[in-house]
Write an enzyme that holds these catalytic residues in place. Structure first.
Site, mmCIF file in Angstrom:
data_model
loop_
_atom_site.group_PDB
_atom_site.id
_atom_site.type_symbol
_atom_site.label_atom_id
_atom_site.label_comp_id
_atom_site.label_asym_id
_atom_site.label_seq_id
_atom_site.Cartn_x
_atom_site.Cartn_y
_atom_site.Cartn_z
ATOM 1 N N SER A 83 0.810 -1.213 0.000
ATOM 2 C CA SER A 83 0.000 0.000 0.000
ATOM 3 C C SER A 83 0.848 1.269 0.000
ATOM 4 C CB SER A 83 -0.939 -0.004 1.211
ATOM 5 O OG SER A 83 -0.206 -0.106 2.425
ATOM 6 N N ASP A 138 10.615 0.803 -1.691
ATOM 7 C CA ASP A 138 9.612 -0.139 -1.191
ATOM 8 C C ASP A 138 9.269 0.189 0.255
ATOM 9 O OD1 ASP A 138 7.860 -2.250 -1.214
ATOM 10 O OD2 ASP A 138 9.366 -3.806 -1.528
ATOM 11 N N LYS A 151 9.930 -7.683 5.930
ATOM 12 C CA LYS A 151 9.122 -7.416 4.748
ATOM 13 C C LYS A 151 8.450 -8.699 4.297
ATOM 14 C CE LYS A 151 10.758 -5.116 1.340
ATOM 15 N NZ LYS A 151 9.409 -4.545 1.170
ATOM 16 N N GLY A 154 2.877 -8.680 2.339
ATOM 17 C CA GLY A 154 2.059 -8.766 1.135
ATOM 18 C C GLY A 154 2.398 -9.941 0.241
ATOM 19 N N GLU A 160 10.840 -9.037 -4.109
ATOM 20 C CA GLU A 160 11.317 -7.784 -3.522
ATOM 21 C C GLU A 160 12.805 -7.878 -3.201
ATOM 22 O OE1 GLU A 160 7.203 -6.210 -1.348
ATOM 23 O OE2 GLU A 160 8.619 -7.461 -0.233
#
Length: 296
Positions: A83, A138, A151, A154, A160
């Site tokens: 987001s 990010d 991280k 999501g 990533e």
């Protein structure tokens, strides 16, 4: 013997009439209670909406600032997922459309980021074409004082990390709620694993020296894009893998050791501990924006 009297000219209440008055008063009291509940509920919804709106505004501020401050024409850019990262993608699209940036080419870290970038007309490529990027931008789920990260909430942790580890600069964008004293308790650490013998791998993860007795490895169910169970089947990443979410009650004592042991475990594809990768963290708070760099 007592007699009920009324004022002159005032008709006496019949038994039926008294019952009607009592019933009406009772109904009025119930309506007042219902109205009070509705008011309280509405206030809570408004407060929640305002909080969400405020948090989105903070995310937008850092997403836009990352593009404005770190991306120049001619760069190869890694685009994160989530987001907060979505606002950076949005800003990049805006500046390309306005002609403020030119000759940009980007590598997305997920299918949904790829789709957003395509909708905005951002030229895309892959690491197969360019193995080094100028900058990657990010979000993060947790940031500790050394700017190590959790991280992958999501579900895009593998892509990533592949993109961000080859960037000359890795810029992390968060709101202040993501800052923590130590990684672990505030957000489950995701681990991407192969579907083959995933229960075996789950047990092996829990038995690693840096993790044994300190966390519970939970198989993510439903959608891979969040760590809340919203289905019965294992969540599947963009790469066709499963995810374990490591739930900690206490801070992770040695995050680098845990990262190394997870990476070396057969059956683990990669993990959501991003250790020593951060160039800078842009942090949005109600009192303004700040930038942190790793301690020297």
């Amino acid at each position: 013997e007592r007699h009920t009297t009324t004022e002159p000219g005032t008709p006496a209440l019949t038994s039926t009439r008294r019952q009607e008055v009592t019933s009406s008063r009772s109904l009025l009291r119930r309506m007042k209670v219902v109205l009070l509940v509705l008011v309280v509920t509405a206030e809570a919804l408004v407060a929640r909406t305002m909080t969400m709106s405020s948090q989105d505004e903070l995310k937008k501020l850092v997403g836009y600032k990352a593009i404005d401050d770190y991306v120049e024409s001619g760069m190869k850019v890694g685009l994160g997922t989530g987001s907060t990262a979505a606002f950076a993608v949005e800003r990049l699209g805006q500046k390309l459309a306005a002609g403020e940036l030119e000759d940009i080419i980007a590598v997305p870290t997920s299918i949904r980021t790829k789709e957003q970038a395509e909708d905005l007309g951002i030229p895309l490529t892959t690491l197969d074409e360019f193995s080094e990027l100028d900058v990657a931008i990010d979000g993060a789920d947790e940031v500790d004082p050394a700017l190590n990260l959790v991280k992958g909430g999501g579900g895009a942790l593998l892509r990533e990390k592949m993109v961000e580890i080859v960037a000359k600069k890795f810029i992390v964008i968060v709101d202040e709620s993501k800052l923590c004293d130590a990684l672990g308790p505030g957000f489950p650490v995701p681990v991407e694993i192969t579907p083959f013998c995933h229960e075996h791998t789950r047990r092996c993860v829990e038995a690693l020296p840096a993790l044994a007795g300190k966390c519970k490895a939970v198989l993510r169910l439903g959608s891979s894009t969040n760590n809340q169970p919203d289905g019965d089947d294992p969540a599947v990443t963009d790469n066709g893998n499963y995810i374990l979410d490591l739930v900690f009650e206490e801070p992770l004592a040695d995050a680098p050791a845990a990262a190394s042991q997870l990476k070396n475990l057969c059956g683990v594809v990669d993990h959501g501990l991003f250790i020593g990768m951060t160039t800078a963290v842009i942090i949005a708070a109600n009192d303004g924006i700040s930038v942190k760099t790793p301690p020297s």
